[in-house]
Design a protein around this motif. Structure first.
Motif, PDB file in Angstrom:
ATOM      1  N   ASP A 184     -49.464 -66.793 -84.979  1.00  0.00           N
ATOM      2  CA  ASP A 184     -48.446 -67.746 -84.519  1.00  0.00           C
ATOM      3  C   ASP A 184     -47.984 -67.456 -83.090  1.00  0.00           C
ATOM      4  O   ASP A 184     -47.752 -68.379 -82.315  1.00  0.00           O
ATOM      5  N   ALA A 185     -47.834 -66.169 -82.763  1.00  0.00           N
ATOM      6  CA  ALA A 185     -47.344 -65.825 -81.416  1.00  0.00           C
ATOM      7  C   ALA A 185     -48.293 -66.355 -80.352  1.00  0.00           C
ATOM      8  O   ALA A 185     -47.857 -66.855 -79.309  1.00  0.00           O
ATOM      9  N   PHE A 186     -49.586 -66.272 -80.612  1.00  0.00           N
ATOM     10  CA  PHE A 186     -50.562 -66.778 -79.635  1.00  0.00           C
ATOM     11  C   PHE A 186     -50.436 -68.299 -79.500  1.00  0.00           C
ATOM     12  O   PHE A 186     -50.369 -68.836 -78.390  1.00  0.00           O
ATOM     13  N   MET A 187     -50.415 -69.003 -80.640  1.00  0.00           N
ATOM     14  CA  MET A 187     -50.358 -70.465 -80.592  1.00  0.00           C
ATOM     15  C   MET A 187     -49.055 -70.941 -79.935  1.00  0.00           C
ATOM     16  O   MET A 187     -49.042 -71.915 -79.185  1.00  0.00           O
ATOM     17  N   LYS A 188     -47.980 -70.202 -80.213  1.00  0.00           N
ATOM     18  CA  LYS A 188     -46.696 -70.550 -79.606  1.00  0.00           C
ATOM     19  C   LYS A 188     -46.727 -70.347 -78.088  1.00  0.00           C
ATOM     20  O   LYS A 188     -46.213 -71.161 -77.319  1.00  0.00           O
ATOM     21  N   GLY A 189     -47.367 -69.244 -77.652  1.00  0.00           N
ATOM     22  CA  GLY A 189     -47.486 -68.974 -76.221  1.00  0.00           C
ATOM     23  C   GLY A 189     -48.250 -70.069 -75.486  1.00  0.00           C
ATOM     24  O   GLY A 189     -47.876 -70.479 -74.384  1.00  0.00           O
ATOM     25  N   LEU A 190     -49.317 -70.577 -76.121  1.00  0.00           N
ATOM     26  CA  LEU A 190     -50.065 -71.688 -75.512  1.00  0.00           C
ATOM     27  C   LEU A 190     -49.141 -72.881 -75.270  1.00  0.00           C
ATOM     28  O   LEU A 190     -49.188 -73.514 -74.208  1.00  0.00           O
ATOM     29  N   ASP A 191     -48.294 -73.169 -76.248  1.00  0.00           N
ATOM     30  CA  ASP A 191     -47.340 -74.282 -76.121  1.00  0.00           C
ATOM     31  C   ASP A 191     -46.314 -74.005 -75.033  1.00  0.00           C
ATOM     32  O   ASP A 191     -46.013 -74.871 -74.211  1.00  0.00           O
ATOM     33  N   GLN A 192     -45.759 -72.799 -75.076  1.00  0.00           N
ATOM     34  CA  GLN A 192     -44.676 -72.481 -74.135  1.00  0.00           C
ATOM     35  C   GLN A 192     -45.158 -72.544 -72.685  1.00  0.00           C
ATOM     36  O   GLN A 192     -44.384 -72.880 -71.800  1.00  0.00           O
ATOM     37  N   LEU A 193     -46.414 -72.207 -72.463  1.00  0.00           N
ATOM     38  CA  LEU A 193     -46.954 -72.239 -71.101  1.00  0.00           C
ATOM     39  C   LEU A 193     -47.660 -73.557 -70.817  1.00  0.00           C
ATOM     40  O   LEU A 193     -48.160 -73.771 -69.717  1.00  0.00           O
ATOM     41  N   LEU A 240     -55.222 -62.628 -92.734  1.00  0.00           N
ATOM     42  CA  LEU A 240     -55.424 -61.980 -91.441  1.00  0.00           C
ATOM     43  C   LEU A 240     -55.467 -63.024 -90.330  1.00  0.00           C
ATOM     44  O   LEU A 240     -56.002 -64.114 -90.521  1.00  0.00           O
ATOM     45  N   ARG A 241     -54.888 -62.665 -89.195  1.00  0.00           N
ATOM     46  CA  ARG A 241     -54.862 -63.537 -88.027  1.00  0.00           C
ATOM     47  C   ARG A 241     -55.230 -62.733 -86.787  1.00  0.00           C
ATOM     48  O   ARG A 241     -55.020 -61.534 -86.736  1.00  0.00           O
ATOM     49  N   ILE A 242     -55.767 -63.444 -85.779  1.00  0.00           N
ATOM     50  CA  ILE A 242     -56.211 -62.807 -84.533  1.00  0.00           C
ATOM     51  C   ILE A 242     -55.071 -62.758 -83.518  1.00  0.00           C
ATOM     52  O   ILE A 242     -54.367 -63.748 -83.331  1.00  0.00           O
ATOM     53  N   GLU A 252     -51.896 -58.677 -89.997  1.00  0.00           N
ATOM     54  CA  GLU A 252     -51.711 -59.152 -91.371  1.00  0.00           C
ATOM     55  C   GLU A 252     -50.515 -60.097 -91.411  1.00  0.00           C
ATOM     56  O   GLU A 252     -49.475 -59.800 -90.826  1.00  0.00           O
ATOM     57  N   THR A 253     -50.680 -61.233 -92.072  1.00  0.00           N
ATOM     58  CA  THR A 253     -49.557 -62.180 -92.219  1.00  0.00           C
ATOM     59  C   THR A 253     -49.561 -62.654 -93.670  1.00  0.00           C
ATOM     60  O   THR A 253     -50.554 -62.461 -94.385  1.00  0.00           O
ATOM     61  N   PRO A 254     -48.468 -63.286 -94.104  1.00  0.00           N
ATOM     62  CA  PRO A 254     -48.450 -63.789 -95.486  1.00  0.00           C
ATOM     63  C   PRO A 254     -49.582 -64.792 -95.753  1.00  0.00           C
ATOM     64  O   PRO A 254     -49.999 -64.981 -96.886  1.00  0.00           O
ATOM     65  N   GLU A 255     -50.089 -65.422 -94.708  1.00  0.00           N
ATOM     66  CA  GLU A 255     -51.177 -66.405 -94.884  1.00  0.00           C
ATOM     67  C   GLU A 255     -52.564 -65.775 -94.793  1.00  0.00           C
ATOM     68  O   GLU A 255     -53.560 -66.493 -94.914  1.00  0.00           O
TER      69      GLU A 255
END
Ligand code: HBI
Ligand code: FE
Length: 289
Positions: free
Chosen positions: A53-62, A186-188, A181-184
């Protein structure tokens, strides 16, 4: 990327003492912008549901949404407000001490050039797509932002203690090739993965690689490869846990590491938390995509 055979020793002509150069955004050609767009569109087909999520959010924020190679001045307006980081342009690889000094001062050195259209899948040196699309979104996250700065601060110390090889492995297995690790599931979060279409799928779905729980000293002992998909990925529980484990003094860690052997890349230790015990079939078959 983080590990390279040759780096010049002094800044090339036109570069400042800290190796920065003007991005010269106006000079990018249509073909170069189109290369960014092609890479961006490929990644957006694979990253939702795979990148954290942090990566996808960063793409949006920038607002890094595929309009072509971004202007660093525009990125910096948003990024500096978010976490105090800025992006600076460099010609390519810079010496370790220069790299660490930029990170310690919350400046991310990004390659100014973009790969050629026939090199979409593999490049030797980090270009603007790897550096900006891959690394910069995570720098919007306040916890990751602190982790990267701490890494830069630790660099000079590791160098003076002769432990740079070990610290570089930490960078490799977190900043470049880290999973979370996330509740959903593994994420990159690693930049080397999110900037590669094939590895974004391989790292999560292929039965070949080992996926092991992150352990600081274990990671610092583990060899890695720079020429092909990884044979092991390390999984952090959260960015907060990563920051916490790495912002203590590494003096004792380095002392203990001096008495241990490097670990071959495919090793699984009895003490490892095993998410996947890989078949290593991909590497055994010779690899290379
Ligand atoms: N220079 N531009 C650039 N990008 C990197 O990722 C980089 C570098 N110089 C040295 C380096 N990485 C690594 O070898 C250090 O993390 C150890
Ligand atoms: Fe990188």
């Amino acid at each position: 990327m983080g590990d390279f055979a040759h780096v010049f020793e002094t800044p090339p002509p036109g570069a400042a003492a800290d190796w920065t150069i003007p991005q010269n955004w106006e000079a990018y050609t249509e073909v170069e912008h189109q290369t960014w767009v092609s890479l961006y569109e490929r990644q957006m087909k694979v990253l939702p549901g795979r990148a954290c999520d942090a990566f996808m959010k960063g793409l949006d924020q920038l607002d890094l949404h595929g309009q072509g190679i971004p202007d660093f001045a525009r990125i910096n307006e948003a990024l500096e407000k978010l976490t105090g980081w800025t992006v600076v342009a460099v010609p390519g690889l810079v010496p370790d001490d220069v790299f660490f000094d930029h990170l310690a001062n919350r400046r991310f050195p990004a390659g100014q050039f973009i790969r050629l259209p026939d090199q979409l899948d593999y490049i030797q040196e980090p270009d603007v797509f790897h550096d900006v699309f891959g690394h910069v979104p995570m720098l919007c996250d306040p916890v990751f932002a602190d982790y990267m700065q701490a890494y830069g601060q630790g660099g000079a110390r590791a160098q003076s203690l002769g432990m740079l090889k070990n610290l570089a492995r930490l960078y490799w297995y977190t900043v470049e090739f880290g999973l979370m690790e996330t509740p959903e599931g593994l994420r990159i979060y690693g930049a080397g993965i999110v900037s590669s279409k094939t590895e974004s799928i391989f790292c999560l779905e292929d039965p070949s690689p080992n996926r092991l729980g992150f352990d600081l000293e274990r990671v610092m002992r583990t060899l890695y490869r720079i020429d092909d998909f990884q044979q092991v990925y390390f999984v952090i529980p959260s960015l907060e846990a990563l920051l916490e484990e790495t912002t203590r003094d590494f003096g004792g860690v380095y002392e203990r590491l001096k008495g241990t052997e490097d670990l071959p890349i495919e090793t699984v230790l009895p003490t490892d938390k095993v998410y996947t015990r890989g078949t290593q079939a991909y590497a055994a078959a010779g690899g290379r995509f």
